[in-house]
Design a protein around this motif. Structure first.
Motif, PDB file in Angstrom:
ATOM      1  N   VAL A  42       0.816  -1.203   0.000  1.00 38.08           N
ATOM      2  CA  VAL A  42       0.000   0.000   0.000  1.00 38.08           C
ATOM      3  C   VAL A  42       0.860   1.267   0.000  1.00 38.08           C
ATOM      4  CG1 VAL A  42      -0.256   0.318   2.486  1.00 38.08           C
ATOM      5  CG2 VAL A  42      -2.167   0.836   0.970  1.00 38.08           C
ATOM      6  N   ARG A  43       2.108   1.134   0.395  1.00 42.01           N
ATOM      7  CA  ARG A  43       2.998   2.303   0.409  1.00 42.01           C
ATOM      8  C   ARG A  43       3.260   2.853  -0.988  1.00 42.01           C
ATOM      9  NH1 ARG A  43       7.847   0.032   4.001  1.00 42.01           N
ATOM     10  NH2 ARG A  43       7.417  -1.710   2.596  1.00 42.01           N
ATOM     11  N   ARG A  44       2.979   2.035  -2.010  1.00 42.03           N
ATOM     12  CA  ARG A  44       3.115   2.563  -3.378  1.00 42.03           C
ATOM     13  C   ARG A  44       2.055   3.622  -3.670  1.00 42.03           C
ATOM     14  NH1 ARG A  44       3.358  -3.304  -5.460  1.00 42.03           N
ATOM     15  NH2 ARG A  44       5.323  -3.869  -4.452  1.00 42.03           N
ATOM     16  N   TYR A  45       0.966   3.616  -2.888  1.00 35.35           N
ATOM     17  CA  TYR A  45      -0.164   4.505  -3.187  1.00 35.35           C
ATOM     18  C   TYR A  45      -0.443   5.554  -2.110  1.00 35.35           C
ATOM     19  CZ  TYR A  45      -0.682   0.747  -6.465  1.00 35.35           C
ATOM     20  OH  TYR A  45      -0.425  -0.171  -7.432  1.00 35.35           O
ATOM     21  N   VAL A  46      -0.098   5.220  -0.883  1.00 37.18           N
ATOM     22  CA  VAL A  46      -0.392   6.146   0.208  1.00 37.18           C
ATOM     23  C   VAL A  46       0.915   6.553   0.889  1.00 37.18           C
ATOM     24  CG1 VAL A  46      -1.643   6.493   2.376  1.00 37.18           C
ATOM     25  CG2 VAL A  46      -2.660   5.075   0.578  1.00 37.18           C
ATOM     26  N   ASP A  47       1.138   7.850   0.945  1.00 35.78           N
ATOM     27  CA  ASP A  47       2.406   8.358   1.464  1.00 35.78           C
ATOM     28  C   ASP A  47       2.204   8.953   2.858  1.00 35.78           C
ATOM     29  OD1 ASP A  47       4.778   9.635   2.040  1.00 35.78           O
ATOM     30  OD2 ASP A  47       5.100  10.320  -0.034  1.00 35.78           O
ATOM     31  N   TYR A  48       2.555   8.161   3.855  1.00 34.82           N
ATOM     32  CA  TYR A  48       2.400   8.599   5.247  1.00 34.82           C
ATOM     33  C   TYR A  48       3.182   9.881   5.524  1.00 34.82           C
ATOM     34  CZ  TYR A  48       3.285   8.771  10.259  1.00 34.82           C
ATOM     35  OH  TYR A  48       3.422   9.200  11.550  1.00 34.82           O
ATOM     36  N   ASN A  49       4.406   9.952   5.018  1.00 37.60           N
ATOM     37  CA  ASN A  49       5.257  11.107   5.323  1.00 37.60           C
ATOM     38  C   ASN A  49       4.702  12.407   4.753  1.00 37.60           C
ATOM     39  OD1 ASN A  49       7.374   9.975   6.917  1.00 37.60           O
ATOM     40  ND2 ASN A  49       7.981   8.849   5.069  1.00 37.60           N
ATOM     41  N   GLU A  50       4.073  12.286   3.596  1.00 35.72           N
ATOM     42  CA  GLU A  50       3.468  13.462   2.975  1.00 35.72           C
ATOM     43  C   GLU A  50       2.361  14.024   3.872  1.00 35.72           C
ATOM     44  OE1 GLU A  50       0.916  13.531  -0.844  1.00 35.72           O
ATOM     45  OE2 GLU A  50       2.991  13.232  -1.526  1.00 35.72           O
ATOM     46  N   LEU A  51       1.562  13.110   4.447  1.00 40.69           N
ATOM     47  CA  LEU A  51       0.491  13.536   5.359  1.00 40.69           C
ATOM     48  C   LEU A  51       1.075  14.193   6.602  1.00 40.69           C
ATOM     49  CD1 LEU A  51      -1.777  10.388   5.029  1.00 40.69           C
ATOM     50  CD2 LEU A  51      -2.407  12.709   4.354  1.00 40.69           C
ATOM     51  N   LEU A  52       2.193  13.626   7.049  1.00 43.83           N
ATOM     52  CA  LEU A  52       2.856  14.166   8.236  1.00 43.83           C
ATOM     53  C   LEU A  52       3.339  15.582   7.948  1.00 43.83           C
ATOM     54  CD1 LEU A  52       3.422  12.840  10.985  1.00 43.83           C
ATOM     55  CD2 LEU A  52       5.719  12.328  10.193  1.00 43.83           C
ATOM     56  N   GLU A  53       3.913  15.758   6.749  1.00 43.04           N
ATOM     57  CA  GLU A  53       4.429  17.077   6.388  1.00 43.04           C
ATOM     58  C   GLU A  53       3.313  18.087   6.122  1.00 43.04           C
ATOM     59  OE1 GLU A  53       7.087  16.092   3.192  1.00 43.04           O
ATOM     60  OE2 GLU A  53       8.362  14.983   4.603  1.00 43.04           O
ATOM     61  N   SER A  54       2.111  17.562   5.834  1.00 44.30           N
ATOM     62  CA  SER A  54       0.987  18.466   5.556  1.00 44.30           C
ATOM     63  C   SER A  54       0.452  19.096   6.832  1.00 44.30           C
ATOM     64  CB  SER A  54      -0.125  17.698   4.843  1.00 44.30           C
ATOM     65  OG  SER A  54      -0.886  16.954   5.784  1.00 44.30           O
ATOM     66  N   GLY A  55       1.008  18.695   7.980  1.00 42.75           N
ATOM     67  CA  GLY A  55       0.629  19.366   9.219  1.00 42.75           C
ATOM     68  C   GLY A  55      -0.108  18.510  10.229  1.00 42.75           C
ATOM     69  N   LEU A  56      -0.438  17.278   9.849  1.00 39.30           N
ATOM     70  CA  LEU A  56      -1.093  16.392  10.810  1.00 39.30           C
ATOM     71  C   LEU A  56      -0.072  15.885  11.830  1.00 39.30           C
ATOM     72  CD1 LEU A  56      -3.257  14.231   8.381  1.00 39.30           C
ATOM     73  CD2 LEU A  56      -4.141  15.774  10.124  1.00 39.30           C
ATOM     74  N   GLY A  57      -0.527  15.574  13.035  1.00 40.71           N
ATOM     75  CA  GLY A  57       0.332  14.921  14.011  1.00 40.71           C
ATOM     76  C   GLY A  57       0.573  13.478  13.594  1.00 40.71           C
ATOM     77  N   PRO A  58       1.529  12.791  14.226  1.00 39.67           N
ATOM     78  CA  PRO A  58       1.842  11.420  13.816  1.00 39.67           C
ATOM     79  C   PRO A  58       0.645  10.473  13.933  1.00 39.67           C
ATOM     80  CG  PRO A  58       3.041  12.021  15.831  1.00 39.67           C
ATOM     81  CD  PRO A  58       2.416  13.269  15.302  1.00 39.67           C
ATOM     82  N   ASN A  59      -0.170  10.641  14.958  1.00 42.48           N
ATOM     83  CA  ASN A  59      -1.323   9.764  15.095  1.00 42.48           C
ATOM     84  C   ASN A  59      -2.389  10.106  14.053  1.00 42.48           C
ATOM     85  OD1 ASN A  59      -2.823   7.660  16.562  1.00 42.48           O
ATOM     86  ND2 ASN A  59      -4.203   9.358  17.069  1.00 42.48           N
ATOM     87  N   GLY A  60      -2.656  11.376  13.900  1.00 41.82           N
ATOM     88  CA  GLY A  60      -3.620  11.812  12.895  1.00 41.82           C
ATOM     89  C   GLY A  60      -3.221  11.373  11.498  1.00 41.82           C
TER      90      GLY A  60
END
Lengths: 262, 262
Positions: free
Chosen positions: B52-70
């Motif tokens: 699934v990492r090919r399609y969903v980028d956790y780090n990008e969401l993190l950089e977008s301002g969400l906290g690690p849990n969010g």
């Protein structure tokens, strides 16, 4: 001091409840000490008099090479090393109520091995209770219905917590302002008699569901089950009363604190 | 194709089990397609044919301002948008078994609202089962004992999952190589008859525990409960047999696949 630990799945409203219930207590001439136990949280809607982020650095763990989940798990495990300091800070609050906001996902607090010891260290000999928050939006189904299996699985999760912590527990179905009138009606019927859920379930899991619900009801249950909403402030007075009953069990209980500095 | 979803608390051994059970299947002339559903995992002990990492980028969401849990919660919610593509990739594996490794903490998969829909999309009409892994180190108490409340709370969590997913379920107490001989003896007695746990519990939660265990046992249970160890490979054959029984229910079942490309 009375310790109230807010637990629930991500999005169930732990932090918001810490904020609004703290304000409710203060409005009623009691004092609240807000404790944040989530090392990874970015922003809180309240000022945490005691904040674990002063001692445990999630980002440092992340930079040390752990993945985000591993770093979260590790950071929660590390809190125990600072338990004595945290307890001291809590004592310095001189508050009636200690409201403890736990990490985002329920597992990080409920099923880590260190948690039971941490809880003992933090609460000391003071009375403690669990407030288990259920996110009512998880219960929603299409066509203005509620999903009986979602309700039952979250009630059973509540039973698991009750066995895990062996503390007085109050169960709060939160964010009820987001339910439709029909859904609210159904929820009230279930809360009136959880066995009425039996009419909505069938099959193999139906039997399991009914037996588990009966077990929860017959054994004295997992504590009271309330509804609440931080938006409308519905249920905050019921939560306070239920906590009082939890702390004092069958005995006469004091809904009026004898002093603002218990 | 048979879908096997590995679920369990952080550290229960989901990824390791995906690896070793996949190898076990291949050693027995079956084929396995390994699916990683954790967008935030850093390293995997196996090669994920579908990731699934090919399609969903956790780090990008993190950089977008969400906290690690969010960001974790959001990233899991986003998987649903790629369900059709993931299903297609899984079909291209042409494997007997699809082993699905779920996100680190159990909550991200079990109690998110999107999960049930995601599971339907991924599995399509193919038979699916849940393998719920219990980390046996959570059960350990000092002096070579097991903690009956820890065991009961995790068994009840298993019941919650059974109600949530309404799928055939196999429960695996994992990492039993880490238990002492005395602990293993106690565990075997509990598994022989879960009601024997009643001898070890008391008080208010004791009654609740016993009633819940009885409900689990009497209602046909939450599926078989096995022990296993990825280190010694104990229990992998039992897991395979239990999955076969799950997939085929009371019917005659085929432990030998008719073809390597089911």
């Amino acid at each position: 001091m009375y310790f109230v630990y807010f637990l629930g799945t991500a999005g169930s409203g732990k932090s918001t409840m810490t904020k609004v219930f703290g304000e409710w207590l203060e409005d009623h001439e009691m004092s609240a000490c807000r404790v944040n136990l989530d090392p990874a949280v970015k922003q809180l809607p309240y000022f945490a008099e005691v904040d674990v982020r002063r001692y445990v650095d999630y980002n440092e763990l992340l930079e040390s090479g752990l993945g985000p989940n591993g770093a979260m798990v590790k950071s929660v495990d590390l809190i125990l090393q600072h338990a004595t300091t945290l307890r001291k800070e809590i004592e310095e609050c001189l508050s009636n109520y200690v409201l403890v906001d736990t990490p985002g996902q329920i597992e990080l607090f409920a099923y880590r091995k260190v948690t039971l010891e941490l809880l003992r260290e933090l609460s000391g000999g003071d009375k403690s209770a669990i407030v288990y928050l259920i996110d009512s939006t998880i219960l929603s189904k299409e066509e203005n219905q509620l999903d009986p299996y979602a309700f039952a699985s979250l009630a059973v999760l509540g039973a698991s917590l009750k066995i895990r912590f062996r503390l007085p527990q109050v169960n709060v179905i939160n964010k009820v302002d987001l339910l439709s009138m029909e859904q609210r009606f159904q929820l009230d019927a279930w809360l009136e008699d959880m066995r009425s859920i039996a009419y909505s379930v069938g099959g193999e899991e139906g039997t399991l569901t009914i037996r588990l619900i009966e077990a929860i009801e017959d054994s004295g249950g997992i504590g009271e089950m309330l509804v609440s909403s931080a938006v409308t402030e519905e249920g905050l007075d019921s939560l306070y009363a239920a906590l009082q009953r939890s702390f004092y069990g069958g005995e006469d209980y004091a809904t009026e604190e004898p002093s603002a500095r218990l």
